[in-house]
Design a protein around this motif. Structure first.
Motif, PDB file in Angstrom:
ATOM      1  N   VAL A  71       7.636 -62.922-150.762  1.00 56.18           N
ATOM      2  CA  VAL A  71       8.881 -62.751-150.012  1.00 56.18           C
ATOM      3  C   VAL A  71       9.164 -61.265-149.800  1.00 56.18           C
ATOM      4  CG1 VAL A  71      11.361 -63.189-150.031  1.00 56.18           C
ATOM      5  CG2 VAL A  71       9.784 -64.910-150.936  1.00 56.18           C
ATOM      6  N   THR A  72       8.895 -60.458-150.811  1.00 54.57           N
ATOM      7  CA  THR A  72       9.105 -59.010-150.744  1.00 54.57           C
ATOM      8  C   THR A  72       7.780 -58.332-151.079  1.00 54.57           C
ATOM      9  OG1 THR A  72      11.351 -59.381-151.536  1.00 54.57           O
ATOM     10  CG2 THR A  72      10.562 -57.108-151.539  1.00 54.57           C
ATOM     11  N   PRO A  73       6.935 -58.089-150.066  1.00 56.95           N
ATOM     12  CA  PRO A  73       5.634 -57.491-150.326  1.00 56.95           C
ATOM     13  C   PRO A  73       5.751 -56.053-150.834  1.00 56.95           C
ATOM     14  CG  PRO A  73       5.805 -58.271-148.049  1.00 56.95           C
ATOM     15  CD  PRO A  73       7.148 -58.401-148.673  1.00 56.95           C
ATOM     16  N   PRO A  74       4.721 -55.556-151.527  1.00 57.03           N
ATOM     17  CA  PRO A  74       4.714 -54.162-151.970  1.00 57.03           C
ATOM     18  C   PRO A  74       4.730 -53.209-150.775  1.00 57.03           C
ATOM     19  CG  PRO A  74       2.793 -55.373-152.822  1.00 57.03           C
ATOM     20  CD  PRO A  74       3.552 -56.294-151.939  1.00 57.03           C
ATOM     21  N   THR A  75       5.125 -51.965-151.010  1.00 54.99           N
ATOM     22  CA  THR A  75       5.259 -50.966-149.945  1.00 54.99           C
ATOM     23  C   THR A  75       3.990 -50.824-149.125  1.00 54.99           C
ATOM     24  OG1 THR A  75       6.838 -49.780-151.298  1.00 54.99           O
ATOM     25  CG2 THR A  75       5.887 -48.575-149.471  1.00 54.99           C
ATOM     26  N   VAL A  76       2.834 -50.799-149.767  1.00 54.39           N
ATOM     27  CA  VAL A  76       1.577 -50.639-149.028  1.00 54.39           C
ATOM     28  C   VAL A  76       1.370 -51.808-148.060  1.00 54.39           C
ATOM     29  CG1 VAL A  76       0.125 -51.739-150.787  1.00 54.39           C
ATOM     30  CG2 VAL A  76      -0.861 -50.045-149.231  1.00 54.39           C
ATOM     31  N   GLU A  77       1.745 -52.989-148.454  1.00 53.29           N
ATOM     32  CA  GLU A  77       1.628 -54.144-147.566  1.00 53.29           C
ATOM     33  C   GLU A  77       2.643 -54.076-146.433  1.00 53.29           C
ATOM     34  OE1 GLU A  77      -0.745 -56.488-147.504  1.00 53.29           O
ATOM     35  OE2 GLU A  77      -1.684 -55.310-149.084  1.00 53.29           O
ATOM     36  N   LEU A  78       3.853 -53.579-146.728  1.00 55.42           N
ATOM     37  CA  LEU A  78       4.872 -53.448-145.673  1.00 55.42           C
ATOM     38  C   LEU A  78       4.398 -52.507-144.575  1.00 55.42           C
ATOM     39  CD1 LEU A  78       8.182 -53.326-147.742  1.00 55.42           C
ATOM     40  CD2 LEU A  78       7.396 -55.154-146.240  1.00 55.42           C
ATOM     41  N   GLU A  79       3.713 -51.432-144.945  1.00 58.99           N
ATOM     42  CA  GLU A  79       3.180 -50.495-143.944  1.00 58.99           C
ATOM     43  C   GLU A  79       2.135 -51.192-143.067  1.00 58.99           C
ATOM     44  OE1 GLU A  79       4.321 -47.499-143.236  1.00 58.99           O
ATOM     45  OE2 GLU A  79       5.841 -47.853-144.768  1.00 58.99           O
ATOM     46  N   ARG A  80       1.270 -51.994-143.665  1.00 63.36           N
ATOM     47  CA  ARG A  80       0.261 -52.725-142.902  1.00 63.36           C
ATOM     48  C   ARG A  80       0.924 -53.717-141.955  1.00 63.36           C
ATOM     49  NH1 ARG A  80      -1.552 -57.573-143.175  1.00 63.36           N
ATOM     50  NH2 ARG A  80      -0.644 -57.976-145.209  1.00 63.36           N
ATOM     51  N   ILE A  81       1.923 -54.433-142.465  1.00 60.45           N
ATOM     52  CA  ILE A  81       2.645 -55.414-141.647  1.00 60.45           C
ATOM     53  C   ILE A  81       3.313 -54.723-140.464  1.00 60.45           C
ATOM     54  CG2 ILE A  81       4.627 -56.979-141.627  1.00 60.45           C
ATOM     55  CD1 ILE A  81       3.855 -57.622-144.621  1.00 60.45           C
ATOM     56  N   LYS A  82       3.941 -53.583-140.709  1.00 61.78           N
ATOM     57  CA  LYS A  82       4.605 -52.830-139.645  1.00 61.78           C
ATOM     58  C   LYS A  82       3.589 -52.396-138.580  1.00 61.78           C
ATOM     59  CE  LYS A  82       7.676 -49.987-141.087  1.00 61.78           C
ATOM     60  NZ  LYS A  82       8.351 -48.797-141.653  1.00 61.78           N
TER      61      LYS A  82
END
Length: 71
Positions: free
Chosen positions: A54-65
């Motif tokens: 539900v709340t991915p780690p920061t590194v994953e958020l950058e990839r998703i973005k």
């Protein structure tokens, strides 16, 4: 009869215009049709996910973005 899904939060039952756009190479084809939206009831499903999904780690958020960027 063909059944298609709609956005149940914004689409109201009744007669609606459907716009269809398709491309073949550089050529665009546009068609409009009237369709009937009917109300329905469906079973409710609930999902339980681990918090890391539900709340991915920061590194994953950058990839998703980066993946959300338009072509």
């Amino acid at each position: 009869m063909i059944k298609l899904g709609t956005d149940i939060l914004t689409t109201k039952p009744g007669r609606q215009k459907l716009l269809i756009r398709a491309w073949a190479g550089e050529k665009e084809t546009v068609r409009q049709r009237w369709i009937l939206i009917v109300a329905g009831t469906y079973p409710r499903q609930e999902l339980n996910l681990p918090s890391k999904m539900v709340t991915p780690p920061t590194v994953e958020l950058e990839r998703i973005k980066a993946e959300r960027r338009p072509w």
